[in-house]
Design a protein around this motif. Structure first.
Motif, PDB file in Angstrom:
ATOM      1  N   HIS A  91      33.192  74.401 -10.061  1.00  0.00           N
ATOM      2  CA  HIS A  91      33.569  75.101 -11.296  1.00  0.00           C
ATOM      3  C   HIS A  91      32.379  75.905 -11.813  1.00  0.00           C
ATOM      4  N   THR A 113      37.276  73.849 -18.743  1.00  0.00           N
ATOM      5  CA  THR A 113      36.575  72.974 -17.799  1.00  0.00           C
ATOM      6  C   THR A 113      37.330  71.665 -17.601  1.00  0.00           C
ATOM      7  N   PHE A 117      38.865  70.115 -14.082  1.00  0.00           N
ATOM      8  CA  PHE A 117      38.614  68.770 -13.562  1.00  0.00           C
ATOM      9  C   PHE A 117      39.923  68.022 -13.341  1.00  0.00           C
ATOM     10  N   HIS A 130      30.055  70.826 -11.069  1.00  0.00           N
ATOM     11  CA  HIS A 130      30.057  71.597 -12.314  1.00  0.00           C
ATOM     12  C   HIS A 130      28.677  72.179 -12.572  1.00  0.00           C
ATOM     13  N   SER A 132      26.243  72.964 -14.999  1.00  0.00           N
ATOM     14  CA  SER A 132      25.824  72.734 -16.370  1.00  0.00           C
ATOM     15  C   SER A 132      24.580  73.572 -16.647  1.00  0.00           C
ATOM     16  N   LYS A 165      27.643  72.806 -23.531  1.00  0.00           N
ATOM     17  CA  LYS A 165      27.188  72.208 -22.277  1.00  0.00           C
ATOM     18  C   LYS A 165      26.966  70.701 -22.430  1.00  0.00           C
ATOM     19  N   GLU A 169      29.332  67.631 -20.659  1.00  0.00           N
ATOM     20  CA  GLU A 169      28.837  66.569 -19.783  1.00  0.00           C
ATOM     21  C   GLU A 169      29.367  65.208 -20.219  1.00  0.00           C
ATOM     22  N   LEU A 172      33.146  65.127 -19.357  1.00  0.00           N
ATOM     23  CA  LEU A 172      33.388  64.981 -17.924  1.00  0.00           C
ATOM     24  C   LEU A 172      33.066  63.571 -17.442  1.00  0.00           C
ATOM     25  N   LEU A 186      26.768  67.264 -11.310  1.00  0.00           N
ATOM     26  CA  LEU A 186      26.362  68.146 -12.398  1.00  0.00           C
ATOM     27  C   LEU A 186      25.011  68.761 -12.057  1.00  0.00           C
TER      28      LEU A 186
END
Length: 347
Positions: A91, A113, A117, A130, A132, A165, A169, A172, A186
């Motif tokens: 992503h 996002t 996922f 991802h 980040s 961001k 995290e 996710l 990440l």
């Protein structure tokens, strides 16, 4: 798992070592320019699915493995259809700046996002990668001088990009707990540079970016005295090709799932960057300048671009040991080499 902590030394699964199908959101951006050519050349990758809102022809870029799928990260059904058969989802689609409203930006960055996922989990993908950012750590006064992945990610005070961001995290990690068959990777890069990096000439932080544009617009390279708000502000850079290599290792490597700091070797200052542009930096005292930056960042009703001044209030310099030891990643370019490759004129 303690909030903000990231897994290390955990599982690292792949459905198979050959014949992988990799789906990539935002394949035509800066990160895609570093990753997709590597996927194209890797014998372990059979098929690449490129998902973007705007049509493009992969063959024109030499991406013969890629199949274009028109899709929007705000459309979960379109994502599930596009990801069908994918072993890995990468992503990369994310809004950094622009004229979009804050609501639209959040719908793409945060809600989008999560949609990506969940769609990856729904189709049975094995890895989710991802992109980040160093900004996820936030610009806090108690940050250590050099940050490892064990340090918690925390939202910045004002900068929307850093806030999102960090929030993502955490979100996710929560999603990953409910999808144990989908490994979460990440990557946290600093400013990404290179000849094809979008906005690559804006290598000074946020509100200092116009300085770079003005200097590049001058006949090369007349020495121009330039006062810098924070000339000693330390900066890490990374070349887009080194980001691509780190992404590839997350896709096909044996490194465990978790978070990885990545950056080119060496730490530069804003004054170093100005000199590479051909300027003569005029230093101002660092402590008062950083205090002023923190004060300005707390003003109400700052426009989005001005929020980037918060990044000058507290430097964030990363330790990249984990990526080297566990992911097996080594940058080809130092931070200075990445900057010089961006500013080269012989293109």
């Amino acid at each position: 798992m303690t909030p903000g902590k990231q897994r290390s030394g955990g599982r690292a699964r792949s459905a198979r070592t050959k014949g992988l199908t990799v789906a990539v959101t935002g394949p035509t951006g800066t990160f895609g320019a570093g990753l997709v050519p590597l996927l194209q050349d890797d014998d372990r990758i059979d098929r690449v699915i490129g998902i973007a809102r705007r049509p493009f022809d992969p063959a024109e870029r030499g991406w013969t493995k890629m199949e274009y799928r028109q899709g929007d990260v705000r459309d979960p059904d379109a994502l599930r259809e596009a990801f069908d058969g994918a072993d890995v989802v990468v992503h990369l689609a994310f809004l950094i700046t622009g004229n979009a409203s804050r609501e639209t930006t959040r719908a793409i960055n945060v809600d989008g996002t999560l949609n990506v996922f969940r769609a990856a989990a729904a189709v049975g993908a094995r890895r989710f990668v991802h992109a980040s950012s160093v900004a996820a750590y936030g610009f806090h006064r108690d940050n250590p001088e050099r940050i490892s992945e064990e340090w918690p990610v925390r939202p910045a005070a004002r900068l929307f990009y850093a806030q999102e961001k960090a929030e993502l995290e955490h979100l996710l990690q929560g999603e990953s707990a409910s999808a144990p068959e989908l490994d979460l990777y990440l990557l946290r890069p600093p400013v990404v540079l290179g000849p094809h990096a979008i906005g690559a000439k804006d290598v000074l932080p946020g509100p200092l970016a116009p300085l770079g544009r003005r200097l590049l617009g001058r006949p090369r390279r007349l020495p121009v005295p330039v006062p810098l708000l924070v000339p000693s502000h330390p900066l890490q850079f990374i070349h887009q090709d080194d980001v691509g290599q780190a992404l590839l290792l997350c896709v096909v490597g044996a490194g465990p799932a978790g978070a990885y700091n990545i950056a080119g070797d060496g730490v530069l200052t804003a004054a170093d960057v100005a000199r590479e542009f051909g300027a003569i930096p005029i230093p101002l005292p660092a402590a008062p300048a950083q205090a002023a930056a923190r004060a300005v960042s707390r003003l109400p009703f700052l426009p989005p671009v001005a929020e980037w001044i918060e990044a000058a209030g507290r430097p964030v310099i990363m330790d990249t040991t984990r990526a080297r030891e566990e992911l097996g990643w080594e940058p080809r370019y130092t931070g200075l080499e990445a900057l010089r490759d961006t500013l080269r004129e012989d293109r």
